[in-house]
Design a protein around this motif. Structure first.
Motif, PDB file in Angstrom:
ATOM      1  N   LEU A  68      -5.849  -6.309  58.205  1.00  9.27           N
ATOM      2  CA  LEU A  68      -5.861  -6.998  56.887  1.00  9.27           C
ATOM      3  C   LEU A  68      -5.384  -8.485  57.298  1.00  9.27           C
ATOM      4  O   LEU A  68      -5.849  -9.429  56.604  1.00  9.27           O
ATOM      5  CB  LEU A  68      -5.115  -6.350  55.859  1.00  9.27           C
ATOM      6  N   MET A  69      -4.062  -8.539  57.894  1.00  8.24           N
ATOM      7  CA  MET A  69      -3.381  -9.682  58.148  1.00  8.24           C
ATOM      8  C   MET A  69      -4.056 -10.555  59.265  1.00  8.24           C
ATOM      9  O   MET A  69      -3.603 -11.949  59.416  1.00  8.24           O
ATOM     10  CB  MET A  69      -2.102  -9.695  58.260  1.00  8.24           C
ATOM     11  N   HIS A  70      -5.084 -10.120  59.924  1.00  8.55           N
ATOM     12  CA  HIS A  70      -5.454 -10.943  61.199  1.00  8.55           C
ATOM     13  C   HIS A  70      -4.697 -11.139  62.260  1.00  8.55           C
ATOM     14  O   HIS A  70      -4.663 -12.381  62.664  1.00  8.55           O
ATOM     15  CB  HIS A  70      -6.544 -11.815  60.759  1.00  8.55           C
ATOM     16  N   ASP A  71      -3.560 -10.207  62.348  1.00  9.88           N
ATOM     17  CA  ASP A  71      -2.464 -10.558  63.322  1.00  9.88           C
ATOM     18  C   ASP A  71      -1.725  -9.100  63.707  1.00  9.88           C
ATOM     19  O   ASP A  71      -1.344  -8.438  63.123  1.00  9.88           O
ATOM     20  CB  ASP A  71      -1.480 -11.449  62.678  1.00  9.88           C
ATOM     21  N   ASN A  72      -2.142  -8.879  65.096  1.00 10.06           N
ATOM     22  CA  ASN A  72      -1.728  -7.634  65.720  1.00 10.06           C
ATOM     23  C   ASN A  72      -0.121  -7.593  65.810  1.00 10.06           C
ATOM     24  O   ASN A  72       0.422  -6.550  66.068  1.00 10.06           O
ATOM     25  CB  ASN A  72      -2.260  -7.251  67.117  1.00 10.06           C
ATOM     26  N   THR A  73       0.564  -8.611  65.582  1.00 11.63           N
ATOM     27  CA  THR A  73       1.988  -8.638  65.599  1.00 11.63           C
ATOM     28  C   THR A  73       2.806  -8.706  64.285  1.00 11.63           C
ATOM     29  O   THR A  73       3.728  -9.024  64.172  1.00 11.63           O
ATOM     30  CB  THR A  73       2.666  -9.936  66.410  1.00 11.63           C
ATOM     31  N   SER A  74       1.936  -8.741  63.245  1.00 13.06           N
ATOM     32  CA  SER A  74       2.301  -8.870  61.884  1.00 13.06           C
ATOM     33  C   SER A  74       3.336  -7.589  61.540  1.00 13.06           C
ATOM     34  O   SER A  74       2.934  -6.371  61.889  1.00 13.06           O
ATOM     35  CB  SER A  74       1.355  -8.862  60.956  1.00 13.06           C
ATOM     36  N   PRO A  75       4.487  -7.699  60.891  1.00 15.82           N
ATOM     37  CA  PRO A  75       5.294  -6.703  60.563  1.00 15.82           C
ATOM     38  C   PRO A  75       4.847  -5.962  59.222  1.00 15.82           C
ATOM     39  O   PRO A  75       5.529  -5.000  58.724  1.00 15.82           O
ATOM     40  CB  PRO A  75       6.615  -7.323  60.092  1.00 15.82           C
ATOM     41  N   VAL A  76       3.899  -6.421  58.560  1.00 14.18           N
ATOM     42  CA  VAL A  76       3.423  -5.741  57.407  1.00 14.18           C
ATOM     43  C   VAL A  76       3.133  -4.135  57.593  1.00 14.18           C
ATOM     44  O   VAL A  76       2.512  -3.993  58.645  1.00 14.18           O
ATOM     45  CB  VAL A  76       2.385  -6.584  56.969  1.00 14.18           C
ATOM     46  N   ARG A  77       3.546  -3.506  56.618  1.00 17.16           N
ATOM     47  CA  ARG A  77       3.031  -2.031  56.912  1.00 17.16           C
ATOM     48  C   ARG A  77       2.444  -1.527  55.506  1.00 17.16           C
ATOM     49  O   ARG A  77       1.596  -0.765  55.521  1.00 17.16           O
ATOM     50  CB  ARG A  77       4.372  -1.242  56.945  1.00 17.16           C
ATOM     51  N   TRP A  78       2.883  -1.916  54.127  1.00 14.14           N
ATOM     52  CA  TRP A  78       2.539  -1.521  53.137  1.00 14.14           C
ATOM     53  C   TRP A  78       1.458  -2.321  52.574  1.00 14.14           C
ATOM     54  O   TRP A  78       1.746  -3.768  52.551  1.00 14.14           O
ATOM     55  CB  TRP A  78       3.647  -1.458  52.069  1.00 14.14           C
ATOM     56  N   SER A  79       0.226  -2.110  51.895  1.00 14.74           N
ATOM     57  CA  SER A  79      -0.583  -2.896  51.552  1.00 14.74           C
ATOM     58  C   SER A  79      -1.151  -2.320  50.180  1.00 14.74           C
ATOM     59  O   SER A  79      -1.492  -0.942  50.244  1.00 14.74           O
ATOM     60  CB  SER A  79      -1.657  -3.413  52.372  1.00 14.74           C
ATOM     61  N   VAL A  80      -1.931  -3.255  49.236  1.00 13.49           N
ATOM     62  CA  VAL A  80      -2.884  -2.450  48.201  1.00 13.49           C
ATOM     63  C   VAL A  80      -3.953  -2.514  48.568  1.00 13.49           C
ATOM     64  O   VAL A  80      -4.727  -3.141  49.266  1.00 13.49           O
ATOM     65  CB  VAL A  80      -2.836  -3.718  47.222  1.00 13.49           C
ATOM     66  N   LEU A  81      -4.459  -1.134  48.324  1.00  8.71           N
ATOM     67  CA  LEU A  81      -5.802  -0.658  48.952  1.00  8.71           C
ATOM     68  C   LEU A  81      -6.716  -0.696  47.951  1.00  8.71           C
ATOM     69  O   LEU A  81      -8.075  -0.975  48.314  1.00  8.71           O
ATOM     70  CB  LEU A  81      -5.848   0.943  49.429  1.00  8.71           C
TER      71      LEU A  81
END
Length: 87
Positions: A68-81
């Motif tokens: 979703l963030m278009h970045d394999n190194t992003s620390p994002v784990r939780w997102s609105v589905l």
């Protein structure tokens, strides 16, 4: 994955480059009755436009969040589905 309610938003002056422009929300899980919140709020990334006090479906799929963030190194784990329709 869980059903939750948006209880606030967050602002970060410094964040990972993949999160530039991302909307950050605080979401609390809802109990089975669909009304009562429980536990601690979770910080989630929202790309769907959820608003305060709105019910959302949240996922902890880190791989999906990085896509979703278009970045394999992003620390994002939780997102609105999803934002379910209200009745």
């Amino acid at each position: 994955m869980y059903y939750g309610r948006v209880v606030g938003s967050a602002t970060a002056t410094v964040k990972h480059r993949s999160m530039t422009g991302a909307k950050l929300l605080l979401v609390m899980a809802l109990q089975a009755d669909g009304q009562t919140v429980e536990g601690d709020p979770i910080l989630v990334v929202d790309t769907l436009g959820a608003g305060w006090d709105e019910k959302v479906i949240v996922t902890s799929d880190g791989i999906g969040a990085r896509d979703l963030m278009h970045d394999n190194t992003s620390p994002v784990r939780w997102s609105v589905l999803a934002i379910p329709d209200s009745r």
